[in-house]
Every structure is written in structure tokens, then in C-alpha cells.
Design an enzyme around this catalytic site. Structure first.
Site, PDB file in Angstrom:
ATOM      1  N   GLY A  98       0.847  -1.090  -0.199  1.00 53.62           N
ATOM      2  CA  GLY A  98       0.070   0.051  -0.047  1.00 53.62           C
ATOM      3  C   GLY A  98       0.929   1.366   0.067  1.00 53.62           C
ATOM      4  O   GLY A  98       2.270   1.201  -0.240  1.00 53.62           O
ATOM      5  N   TYR A 115     -14.805   1.524  10.059  1.00 55.46           N
ATOM      6  CA  TYR A 115     -13.264   1.522  10.077  1.00 55.46           C
ATOM      7  C   TYR A 115     -12.731   1.848  11.377  1.00 55.46           C
ATOM      8  O   TYR A 115     -12.114   1.569  12.338  1.00 55.46           O
ATOM      9  CB  TYR A 115     -12.758   2.730   9.053  1.00 55.46           C
ATOM     10  CG  TYR A 115     -11.337   3.037   9.054  1.00 55.46           C
ATOM     11  CD1 TYR A 115     -10.597   2.347   8.468  1.00 55.46           C
ATOM     12  CD2 TYR A 115     -10.929   4.363   9.610  1.00 55.46           C
ATOM     13  CE1 TYR A 115      -9.038   2.563   8.204  1.00 55.46           C
ATOM     14  CE2 TYR A 115      -9.721   4.760   9.403  1.00 55.46           C
ATOM     15  CZ  TYR A 115      -8.786   3.709   8.870  1.00 55.46           C
ATOM     16  OH  TYR A 115      -7.288   4.416   8.860  1.00 55.46           O
TER      17      TYR A 115
HETATM   18  P1  NAD Z   1      -3.471   1.773   1.543  1.00 55.12           P
HETATM   19  O1  NAD Z   1      -4.806   1.239   1.439  1.00 55.12           O
HETATM   20  O2  NAD Z   1      -2.657   2.178   0.653  1.00 55.12           O
HETATM   21  O3  NAD Z   1      -2.492   0.434   2.390  1.00 55.12           O
HETATM   22  C1  NAD Z   1      -3.418  -0.582   2.837  1.00 55.12           C
HETATM   23  C2  NAD Z   1      -2.690  -2.002   2.324  1.00 55.12           C
HETATM   24  O4  NAD Z   1      -3.371  -3.146   2.960  1.00 55.12           O
HETATM   25  C3  NAD Z   1      -2.907  -2.103   0.821  1.00 55.12           C
HETATM   26  O5  NAD Z   1      -1.892  -2.455   0.255  1.00 55.12           O
HETATM   27  C4  NAD Z   1      -4.186  -3.086   0.799  1.00 55.12           C
HETATM   28  O6  NAD Z   1      -4.039  -4.004  -0.341  1.00 55.12           O
HETATM   29  C5  NAD Z   1      -3.830  -3.914   2.050  1.00 55.12           C
HETATM   30  N1  NAD Z   1      -4.774  -4.776   2.577  1.00 55.12           N
HETATM   31  C6  NAD Z   1      -5.935  -4.171   2.687  1.00 55.12           C
HETATM   32  N2  NAD Z   1      -6.932  -5.563   3.189  1.00 55.12           N
HETATM   33  C7  NAD Z   1      -5.969  -6.434   3.640  1.00 55.12           C
HETATM   34  C8  NAD Z   1      -6.177  -7.829   3.781  1.00 55.12           C
HETATM   35  N3  NAD Z   1      -7.419  -8.296   4.271  1.00 55.12           N
HETATM   36  N4  NAD Z   1      -4.804  -8.531   3.935  1.00 55.12           N
HETATM   37  C9  NAD Z   1      -3.899  -8.147   3.435  1.00 55.12           C
HETATM   38  N5  NAD Z   1      -3.728  -6.866   2.979  1.00 55.12           N
HETATM   39  C10 NAD Z   1      -4.823  -6.014   3.176  1.00 55.12           C
HETATM   40  O7  NAD Z   1      -3.558   2.665   2.738  1.00 55.12           O
HETATM   41  P2  NAD Z   1      -2.386   3.434   3.686  1.00 55.12           P
HETATM   42  O8  NAD Z   1      -2.756   4.825   3.556  1.00 55.12           O
HETATM   43  O9  NAD Z   1      -0.916   3.110   3.306  1.00 55.12           O
HETATM   44  O10 NAD Z   1      -2.738   2.877   5.212  1.00 55.12           O
HETATM   45  C11 NAD Z   1      -1.930   1.814   5.888  1.00 55.12           C
HETATM   46  C12 NAD Z   1      -2.319   1.847   7.342  1.00 55.12           C
HETATM   47  O11 NAD Z   1      -2.143   3.038   7.836  1.00 55.12           O
HETATM   48  C13 NAD Z   1      -3.753   1.285   7.419  1.00 55.12           C
HETATM   49  O12 NAD Z   1      -3.721   0.350   8.463  1.00 55.12           O
HETATM   50  C14 NAD Z   1      -4.374   2.826   7.847  1.00 55.12           C
HETATM   51  O13 NAD Z   1      -5.660   2.543   8.541  1.00 55.12           O
HETATM   52  C15 NAD Z   1      -3.448   3.463   8.671  1.00 55.12           C
HETATM   53  N6  NAD Z   1      -3.780   5.080   8.479  1.00 55.12           N
HETATM   54  C16 NAD Z   1      -3.511   5.401   7.255  1.00 55.12           C
HETATM   55  C17 NAD Z   1      -3.811   6.850   7.418  1.00 55.12           C
HETATM   56  C18 NAD Z   1      -3.375   7.655   6.115  1.00 55.12           C
HETATM   57  O14 NAD Z   1      -3.781   9.062   6.283  1.00 55.12           O
HETATM   58  N7  NAD Z   1      -3.092   7.386   4.915  1.00 55.12           N
HETATM   59  C19 NAD Z   1      -4.228   7.425   8.490  1.00 55.12           C
HETATM   60  C20 NAD Z   1      -4.586   6.649   9.721  1.00 55.12           C
HETATM   61  C21 NAD Z   1      -4.213   5.310   9.535  1.00 55.12           C
END
Ligand code: NAD
Ligand code: UDP
Length: 314
Positions: free
Chosen positions: A12, A145
Site C-alpha cells: 500500500g 473503520y
Molecule cells: P492503503 O490502502 O494504501 O494500504 C493498505 C494496504 O493493506 C493495501 O496494500 C491493501 O491491499 C492491504 N490490505 C487491505 N486489506 C487487506 C487484507 N485483508 N489482507 C492483506 N492486506 C490487506 O492505505 P495506507 O494509507 O497505506 O494505510 C496503511 C495503514 O495506515 C492502514 O492500516 C491505515 O488504516 C493506517 N492509516 C493511514 C492513514 C493515512 O492517512 N494514510 C491515516 C491513519 C491510519
């Protein structure tokens, strides 16, 4: 010493930057992802590295491997994607946490949870310190979420208390940068893509709602400092940039930096959309070796625009 590190959600946006940094620092990285919102293109440049392994797996199922550390990031993060299959989002947060905590318990690995500022919901306390319990609608459209992440935090705390698992929790505030999925509907990627394509910039509501945007490099630094923080510090700790902007200010800045002719249009505000959000980072500064964000919005947006410009012109 070279550590073997599992990164769930490693393909991700944030995970791909983390995998890169961990490899740069001489570690062995196992990147696990089901590619729901992530993409191989985010990590394809790492595939030649013999210390990088890519596994297609869903965290709702157990996974067995011998590792020293686990960063648990697997979970869709944008409202559009996490609401697409809300039950699956809850399963990913909750069953994913249980499976990864079980793995940590068996292997005695240290495990870090990527939690979120969404645990504060639409906050009534501003800025948000970690001691604030939040204001979350448990049955609203964001609850799959928010409540999934809140349950995961509870699981982390309880596995630590009951099973002595070495846990760390960070609460991530809105983060942006290269490798964001252009389709994922988050505000920074939406505005940049719209501005570069000369399309209308879609502000939801009146644009007065605020967010505090953090560049991804600052987050990855904070995340790694948390993993390596003192043994008796488990968090949760806020990781975000306290500089707060309204969505209207963000739209105007994106238009300026892209030299775009796009016009701003106003669309209805989604249900339960938080009005304001700003991290109190006092604890992060104290516990994480004076960590603070180094990249401010104008600089970070400029780098992100270069990324999307290339992506759209391939
Ligand atoms: P993203 O959607 O780009 O990355 C999430 C990754 O998890 C993706 O590659 C997706 O394919 C994978 N994924 C989803 N469900 C899955 C499953 N069941 N099994 C295996 N892989 C799975 O999002 P991101 O922005 O990179 O976020 C990463 C983490 O950080 C997440 O947990 C998100 O909740 C947390 N987060 C992000 C933000 C932000 O602003 N980007 C803010 C708060 C928290
Ligand atoms: N938003 C917007 N236009 C868009 C996408 C989002 O005005 O095209 C608003 C959204 O309503 C919210 C803010 O931008 O108030 C941040 O949205 P995002 O989905 O990026 O993150 P989150 O709401 O989860 O913080």
C-alpha cells in the site's frame, strides 16, 4: 543486527515507503498484502533485492513465519475503499489484529499497530491528545473503520496485559505522498489528480472542515522510532503534523502549485465527516527522541504533485 520484519499491507501507500526504509537500514523484509487497495507497482523496484519477499495473503487468515518484528498496516484507509465492503473492513482490522498478535505471541516478535486519528471520531476536544476517548458514531458509515481500529487497539492492549506480547500502537493522522492510489478518493490525491487533469476540484461541504496533513517520510520516521522506543512504552502515540488547514485552503494551494485552471465546486458533505482534526504531539516528542514533522505542506505537496504528474503521463 539484521532483523527479519513482516509488513502487512506492505504494497500500500505507507507500507511501500516503510518496506523501502527498512531495507535501506539493512533489514530483511517480508511484505504481505492481498492487493485490495495496494499495488505491485508500489514495490516492484524492491523485487530484485534478495532481502525482500512478497507474499499474497489476506490477514483475516492466520499466517505462519518466523520474524523479529511486525508492522501491522493491512487495512483499506480511504473512506471510499473501507466503505466498499464494510464487513470485510471490520474483519481485516479485528481478525487481522488477532492473527498478527497470535503470530507475535508465538514468535515473541515485537508488533506495531497502525491505528488512526479516526479513533477520536468527530472530536469535541481540540487538538486531540492520546488521553481523549473520542466521539465516534458506532453505527455510522465510518464505524466499520473507526470501531474496527478501536477494537484492534483494545486487542493490542489486552494481548500485552494478558499474554505479555510486546506491543506498540501509533495513531496516524492524515498522511499523503507518492504511491497514494489515484483512485482512492482521499482529499489530497483527489485534488491533485483533478487539478492536473483540469477537472473541477470537489470540495465536500463548505470546505471549512480541517485536517492536519503529514508527509509520508515523517510518518515512517515516527513509526520506526516507535518500534524502537523504550521497552516499557507501548503508546498509543499520535503521529501527525499539527499544522491544520481547511479543505478550501488545501484546494487553493493545490491549484496554485499545479498552475491549474480548475474551478472549485461544492458537493454534499458525507455523513459523520469530522469537522476538525489536529494531533497533539507532545507525547511523541517526549518519547520518540524529540520526533517532529520536518516536511511542511507546500514542500510535501510539490513532491506529491511530481509523482502524480508522472503517473498520469505514462
Ligand atoms: P492503503 O490502502 O494504501 O494500504 C493498505 C494496504 O493493506 C493495501 O496494500 C491493501 O491491499 C492491504 N490490505 C487491505 N486489506 C487487506 C487484507 N485483508 N489482507 C492483506 N492486506 C490487506 O492505505 P495506507 O494509507 O497505506 O494505510 C496503511 C495503514 O495506515 C492502514 O492500516 C491505515 O488504516 C493506517 N492509516 C493511514 C492513514 C493515512 O492517512 N494514510 C491515516 C491513519 C491510519
Ligand atoms: N474531501 C473533499 N473532497 C474530496 C475528498 C475529500 O472535500 O474530493 C474532504 C472530506 O469530506 C473530508 C476531508 O476532505 O472532510 C478529508 O477527507 P479524506 O477522505 O482524505 O480523509 P478523512 O476524512 O478520513 O480524514
Amino acid at each position: 543486527m539484521k532483523k527479519r520484519i513482516l509488513v502487512t499491507g506492505g504494497a500500500g501507500f505507507i507500507g511501500s515507503h516503510l518496506c523501502q526504509r527498512l531495507l535501506n537500514e539493512g533489514n530483511e523484509v517480508i511484505c504481505l498484502d492481498n492487493y485490495f487497495t495496494g499495488s505491485k507497482s508500489n514495490i516492484v523496484h524492491l523485487l530484485d533485492n534478495p532481502y525482500f519477499e512478497l507474499i499474497r495473503h489476506d490477514v483475516t487468515h492466520p499466517y505462519f513465519v518466523e520474524v523479529d518484528e511486525i508492522y501491522n498496516l493491512a487495512c483499506p484507509a480511504s473512506p471510499v475503499h473501507y466503505q466498499y465492503n464494510s464487513i470485510k473492513t471490520i474483519k481485516t482490522s479485528v481478525m487481522g489484529a488477532i492473527n498478527m498478535l497470535g503470530l507475535a505471541k508465538r514468535t515473541k516478535a515485537k508488533i506495531l499497530q497502525a491505528s488512526t486519528s479516526e479513533v477520536y471520531g468527530d472530536p469535541l476536544v481540540h487538538p486531540q491528545p492520546e488521553s481523549y476517548w473520542g466521539h465516534v458514531n458506532p453505527i455510522g458509515i465510518r464505524s466499520c473503520y473507526d470501531e474496527g481500529k478501536r477494537c484492534a487497539e483494545s486487542l493490542f492492549v489486552n494481548y500485552h496485559e494478558q499474554n505479555a506480547v510486546d506491543t506498540k500502537i501509533i495513531r496516524i493522522f492524515n498522511t499523503y505522498g507518492p504511491n497514494m492510489n489515484p483512485e482512492d478518493g482521499r482529499v489530497v490525491s483527489n485534488f491533485i489528480v483533478q487539478a492536473l487533469k483540469g477537472q473541477d476540484i470537489t470540495i465536500f461541504g463548505d470546505g471549512k472542515q480541517t485536517r492536519s496533513f503529514q508527509y509520508v517520510d515523517d510518518l515512517v520516521e515516527g513509526m520506526m522510532r516507535m518500534m524502537n522506543s523504550r521497552a516499557d512504552f507501548h503508546g498509543p502515540v499520535n503521529i501527525g503534523n499539527p499544522n491544520e488547514f481547511s479543505m478550501l485552503e488545501l484546494a487553493q494551494l493545490v491549484i496554485e502549485l499545479t498552475n491549474s485552471k480548475s474551478k472549485i465546486v461544492y458537493l454534499p458533505l458525507p455523513q459523520d465527516d469530522p469537522m476538525q482534526r489536529q494531533p497533539d504531539i507532545t507525547l511523541a516528542k517526549k518519547e520518540l527522541d524529540n520526533w517532529s514533522p520536518q516536511v511542511q505542506l507546500r514542500e510535501g505537496l510539490t513532491k506529491t504533485i511530481v509523482y502524480f504528474d508522472k503517473l498520469l503521463n505514462v
